[in-house]
Structures are given as structure tokens and as C-alpha cells.
Design a protein around this motif. Structure first.
Motif, PDB file in Angstrom:
ATOM      1  N   GLN A   1      32.658  42.237  30.333  1.00  0.00           N
ATOM      2  CA  GLN A   1      33.685  41.107  29.608  1.00  0.00           C
ATOM      3  C   GLN A   1      33.780  40.162  30.448  1.00  0.00           C
ATOM      4  OE1 GLN A   1      36.779  43.235  27.455  1.00  0.00           O
ATOM      5  NE2 GLN A   1      35.696  45.124  27.795  1.00  0.00           N
TER       6      GLN A   1
ATOM      7  N   TRP B   1      38.184  38.766  34.509  1.00  0.00           N
ATOM      8  CA  TRP B   1      38.072  39.970  33.495  1.00  0.00           C
ATOM      9  C   TRP B   1      39.201  40.158  33.088  1.00  0.00           C
ATOM     10  CZ3 TRP B   1      35.214  39.238  38.214  1.00  0.00           C
ATOM     11  CH2 TRP B   1      34.012  39.686  37.918  1.00  0.00           C
TER      12      TRP B   1
ATOM     13  N   ILE C   1      35.603  32.972  37.365  1.00  0.00           N
ATOM     14  CA  ILE C   1      35.359  33.929  36.381  1.00  0.00           C
ATOM     15  C   ILE C   1      36.453  34.913  36.431  1.00  0.00           C
ATOM     16  CG2 ILE C   1      32.766  33.696  36.650  1.00  0.00           C
ATOM     17  CD1 ILE C   1      32.780  36.066  38.585  1.00  0.00           C
TER      18      ILE C   1
ATOM     19  N   ARG D   1      34.194  36.424  32.055  1.00  0.00           N
ATOM     20  CA  ARG D   1      34.291  35.304  31.305  1.00  0.00           C
ATOM     21  C   ARG D   1      34.736  34.151  32.048  1.00  0.00           C
ATOM     22  NH1 ARG D   1      38.991  37.642  29.944  1.00  0.00           N
ATOM     23  NH2 ARG D   1      40.840  36.257  30.106  1.00  0.00           N
TER      24      ARG D   1
ATOM     25  N   ALA E   1      29.620  28.612  33.600  1.00  0.00           N
ATOM     26  CA  ALA E   1      29.103  29.605  32.600  1.00  0.00           C
ATOM     27  C   ALA E   1      28.570  30.918  33.526  1.00  0.00           C
ATOM     28  CB  ALA E   1      27.736  29.084  32.111  1.00  0.00           C
TER      29      ALA E   1
ATOM     30  N   ARG F   1      26.840  35.063  33.173  1.00  0.00           N
ATOM     31  CA  ARG F   1      26.108  36.173  32.634  1.00  0.00           C
ATOM     32  C   ARG F   1      25.979  37.423  33.289  1.00  0.00           C
ATOM     33  NH1 ARG F   1      20.165  35.686  29.549  1.00  0.00           N
ATOM     34  NH2 ARG F   1      20.440  37.893  28.663  1.00  0.00           N
TER      35      ARG F   1
ATOM     36  N   GLU G   1      37.088  30.870  33.031  1.00  0.00           N
ATOM     37  CA  GLU G   1      38.347  30.543  32.939  1.00  0.00           C
ATOM     38  C   GLU G   1      38.754  29.640  33.784  1.00  0.00           C
ATOM     39  OE1 GLU G   1      42.545  32.915  32.589  1.00  0.00           O
ATOM     40  OE2 GLU G   1      41.440  33.306  30.879  1.00  0.00           O
TER      41      GLU G   1
END
Length: 98
Positions: free
Chosen positions: A64, A74, A72, A66, A21, A23, A68
Motif C-alpha cells: 500500500q 504507508w 513514500i 504511495r 512514483a 512500485r 506523498e
């Protein structure tokens, strides 16, 4: 590295860390949660130069980010190795403050 944080995090590939995760926060900070439960803060400011990372200075693109495949990414194709994320980040809550 502070006491209590010298062990490598467990991940899906042996001892490789795996981000589960992310943020974004103001001032180009990212809070990352790793598969082993560690919460860490990664400062992106020193990396915001060059063809791939300079565009992330735009807050709308930076936000944006995330997860994957354990790291991380973009939308512009920028990504960071999960080992680098772990090694160059700081614990969100250092053990000595608990």
C-alpha cells in the motif's frame, strides 16, 4: 558511489531529491522514480523492524506504499526521508551496463 551517480538529484527544494512514483516488488524491494528521471531500487529488508516498520512485513500493508509530498508513505504512518531513499538505493539501470 558508482561513476556517473555522484550528483544529487534535482528536486523541488534545491538539491533535495523528490520521489514522484513508487512500485513495490517481491522481497520488499521498491522501485522509485525521482523528479530528475532517475529510476532506483531501494531494499526495505534491513528496515523492517521497530514500531513503524515491522508491520510492513505484512505484504498487504507493504504493497500500500504511495507517494506523498515528495517521499513514500504507508497507511500506518511510516515514511522515509527522500534523501535516505536516494542515497541508500541503487540505480535500476547502471550506466556501465548500457
Amino acid at each position: 558511489m558508482p561513476n556517473g551517480f555522484s550528483r544529487p538529484p534535482e528536486g523541488s527544494n534545491g538539491n533535495l531529491p523528490q520521489v514522484i512514483a513508487v512500485r513495490p516488488f517481491p522481497e520488499y524491494l521498491l522501485v522509485l522514480k525521482f523528479k530528475d528521471g532517475d529510476l532506483r531500487v531501494f531494499d526495505m529488508k534491513p528496515m523492517l523492524w521497530g514500531e513503524m516498520f515491522e508491520p510492513l512485513r505484512a505484504k498487504d500493508l507493504f504493497n500500500q506504499v504511495r507517494v506523498e509530498d515528495g517521499t513514500i508513505v504507508w497507511p500506518n504512518g511510516a515514511d522515509i526521508d527522500p534523501e535516505q531513499l536516494y542515497e541508500e538505493s541503487s540505480p535500476l539501470f547502471p550506466l556501465d551496463c548500457l
